[in-house]
Design a protein around this motif. Sequence first.
Motif, short mmCIF file in Angstrom:
data_model
loop_
_atom_site.label_atom_id
_atom_site.label_comp_id
_atom_site.label_asym_id
_atom_site.label_seq_id
_atom_site.Cartn_x
_atom_site.Cartn_y
_atom_site.Cartn_z
N MET A 113 0.85 -1.20 0.00
CA MET A 113 0.00 0.00 0.00
C MET A 113 0.88 1.25 0.00
SD MET A 113 -2.59 1.41 2.94
CE MET A 113 -3.59 -0.07 2.95
N ARG A 114 0.64 2.14 -0.96
CA ARG A 114 1.35 3.42 -0.95
C ARG A 114 0.75 4.35 0.10
NH1 ARG A 114 1.79 6.11 -6.67
NH2 ARG A 114 -0.47 5.83 -6.61
N CYS A 115 1.56 5.27 0.56
CA CYS A 115 1.08 6.28 1.51
C CYS A 115 1.62 7.63 1.04
CB CYS A 115 1.55 5.96 2.93
SG CYS A 115 0.98 7.15 4.16
N VAL A 116 0.81 8.33 0.24
CA VAL A 116 1.25 9.58 -0.35
C VAL A 116 0.22 10.67 -0.04
CG1 VAL A 116 1.88 10.78 -2.46
CG2 VAL A 116 2.42 8.35 -2.22
N TYR A 117 0.64 11.69 0.73
CA TYR A 117 -0.21 12.83 1.04
C TYR A 117 0.43 14.09 0.46
CZ TYR A 117 -2.78 10.00 4.47
OH TYR A 117 -3.54 9.06 5.08
N ASN A 118 -0.27 14.71 -0.49
CA ASN A 118 0.18 15.97 -1.05
C ASN A 118 -0.76 17.12 -0.72
OD1 ASN A 118 2.47 14.91 -2.45
ND2 ASN A 118 1.08 14.03 -3.96
N ARG A 119 -2.05 16.81 -0.66
CA ARG A 119 -3.07 17.84 -0.46
C ARG A 119 -3.87 17.66 0.83
NH1 ARG A 119 -5.65 16.45 -6.11
NH2 ARG A 119 -4.57 14.51 -5.57
N LEU A 120 -3.85 16.48 1.38
CA LEU A 120 -4.64 16.18 2.58
C LEU A 120 -3.77 16.20 3.83
CD1 LEU A 120 -6.76 13.16 1.30
CD2 LEU A 120 -7.54 15.51 1.58
N PRO A 121 -4.37 16.50 4.98
CA PRO A 121 -3.65 16.31 6.24
C PRO A 121 -3.60 14.83 6.59
CG PRO A 121 -5.89 17.00 6.69
CD PRO A 121 -5.72 17.05 5.19
N VAL A 122 -2.75 14.46 7.50
CA VAL A 122 -2.74 13.09 7.99
C VAL A 122 -3.68 13.00 9.19
CG1 VAL A 122 -0.41 12.63 7.20
CG2 VAL A 122 -0.76 13.51 9.51
N TYR A 123 -4.12 11.79 9.49
CA TYR A 123 -4.97 11.58 10.65
C TYR A 123 -4.15 11.68 11.94
CZ TYR A 123 -9.12 10.27 8.01
OH TYR A 123 -10.23 10.29 7.18
N THR A 124 -4.82 12.00 13.01
CA THR A 124 -4.21 12.07 14.33
C THR A 124 -3.40 10.81 14.62
OG1 THR A 124 -5.92 13.53 15.20
CG2 THR A 124 -4.76 12.16 16.79
N GLY A 125 -2.27 10.96 15.30
CA GLY A 125 -1.36 9.85 15.53
C GLY A 125 -1.72 8.99 16.73
N ASP A 126 -1.01 7.88 16.86
CA ASP A 126 -1.32 6.90 17.89
C ASP A 126 -1.11 7.43 19.31
OD1 ASP A 126 1.45 6.97 17.71
OD2 ASP A 126 1.71 4.82 17.38
N ASP A 160 -15.29 14.13 5.64
CA ASP A 160 -14.74 15.39 6.12
C ASP A 160 -14.59 16.36 4.94
OD1 ASP A 160 -12.42 17.31 6.86
OD2 ASP A 160 -12.94 16.36 8.75
N PRO A 161 -14.92 17.63 5.14
CA PRO A 161 -14.82 18.60 4.05
C PRO A 161 -13.41 18.73 3.45
CG PRO A 161 -16.10 19.52 5.85
CD PRO A 161 -15.53 18.22 6.35
N MET A 162 -12.38 18.33 4.18
CA MET A 162 -11.02 18.42 3.65
C MET A 162 -10.83 17.54 2.41
SD MET A 162 -9.38 20.57 5.63
CE MET A 162 -7.62 20.26 5.64
N TYR A 163 -11.68 16.53 2.25
CA TYR A 163 -11.57 15.66 1.08
C TYR A 163 -12.08 16.32 -0.20
CZ TYR A 163 -10.14 11.48 3.65
OH TYR A 163 -9.42 10.57 4.39
N GLN A 164 -12.66 17.51 -0.09
CA GLN A 164 -13.20 18.19 -1.27
C GLN A 164 -12.11 18.49 -2.30
OE1 GLN A 164 -16.87 19.17 -1.63
NE2 GLN A 164 -15.87 18.76 -3.59
N VAL A 165 -10.86 18.60 -1.88
CA VAL A 165 -9.77 18.89 -2.82
C VAL A 165 -9.54 17.73 -3.80
CG1 VAL A 165 -8.60 20.44 -1.24
CG2 VAL A 165 -7.98 18.01 -1.26
N LEU A 166 -10.11 16.57 -3.50
CA LEU A 166 -9.89 15.40 -4.36
C LEU A 166 -11.03 15.14 -5.33
CD1 LEU A 166 -8.44 12.78 -1.81
CD2 LEU A 166 -7.22 14.49 -3.18
N THR A 167 -12.09 15.96 -5.30
CA THR A 167 -13.25 15.68 -6.14
C THR A 167 -14.02 16.95 -6.47
OG1 THR A 167 -15.34 14.42 -6.26
CG2 THR A 167 -14.66 15.20 -4.09
N THR A 168 -14.70 16.94 -7.62
CA THR A 168 -15.59 18.04 -7.98
C THR A 168 -17.02 17.78 -7.51
OG1 THR A 168 -15.99 17.03 -10.14
CG2 THR A 168 -14.21 18.67 -9.98
#
Length: 365
Positions: A1-14, A328-336
């Motif tokens: 599994m790739r893990c690439v974040y360019n536009r989204l924040p990461v989820y809260t850590g452990d 979450d509204p932050m995902y709006q950057v990935l879709t129209t």
Amino acid sequence: MRCVYNRLPVYTGDISGVASALYELGGLIVIHDPSGCNSTYNTHDEVRWYQEASRIYISGLKESDAIMGNDGKFIDDIVQVALDQHPKFIALANSPIPYLNATDFSAICKKLEERLDIPAFYIPTNAMHDYTHGIALAFKALASHLSFEDYVPTKKAINILGVTPLDYTPSDTTALFKDIFHDYEVLSIWARDTSLKELQRSTSANVNIVVSSSGLRLAQYFERTYHIPYVLGSPIGDFKYKIFKAIEEAISTGKSQNPLLHKEVSNKHIIIGDAIISHSLGNALYTSYKMITPLEESKRIIRTGDLVSKDEEEIEQALSEAQTIIGDPMYQVLTTTPITPLPHLAFSGRLYLKSMPNILKGGDS
């Protein structure tokens, strides 16, 4: 599994997951980490920080301590605070530095128990996992060190597992859970608006209700150790009636129930987030839907056709076929496609806190 974040924040850590899980229980939570890192936790991940007392401490790890080792000072500092605060337990979590240095936390916990005569346990975080993993580890560690008490319920009894502000943020959440499950005696809610005393009654329950993926490991521990079956699902909308039926089935058969994964997968309707919450919402709203999650504990609760991914391009491709999206509204950057907003504190922090709905209220939120 790739893990690439360019536009989204990461989820809260452990590490924040551990602190959130144990926040209200009267224990001393010590994060072995350089000084200053506490600000990330209290300014982004913890909505209770300014309203409720906290016993969360950072060790203030120095570079010289990390290189040369200085466990004696670490232990002495914890003992000093514990003698002042009188915590009910001590939980140690660590950042990447002591993790990479192979600090012997088990030995440190043993020393603390010898000097203080209260339970001390280690939760193996390293800031390389998400909050669901941290909560799951914290709940299981706490349960394995609790002295459970005999309790006689007044009626059929349940525990609700997997409730922290990181997934269930609104302050009226626990009151709504208790109202929805009013036909049962709610012994404990792991772990919000509850006490350690209430958690110690947990083994007297007939069934555990797992309302987020963070509670699944704890449910499996209770099933394996105390033979308490569990039911997966959050009582959202009319889906609560399937949960009620599953509870009765679990009581009568002694077997755990999963009413979540029976609907077909559809790329037209997509829900993003925690698997149990998303599947419960999907069951309440759609005849078919697709669940997308990047969360670690959620990958244990999926159907063929759901997407577990931490790669933006893969998520973006899945969203391109959707007619409706909840997330979450932050995902709006990935879709129209306009996203129906369901803000997630563990993803967008406090950015949408004032407009955050309570999904347990259904259409009334």
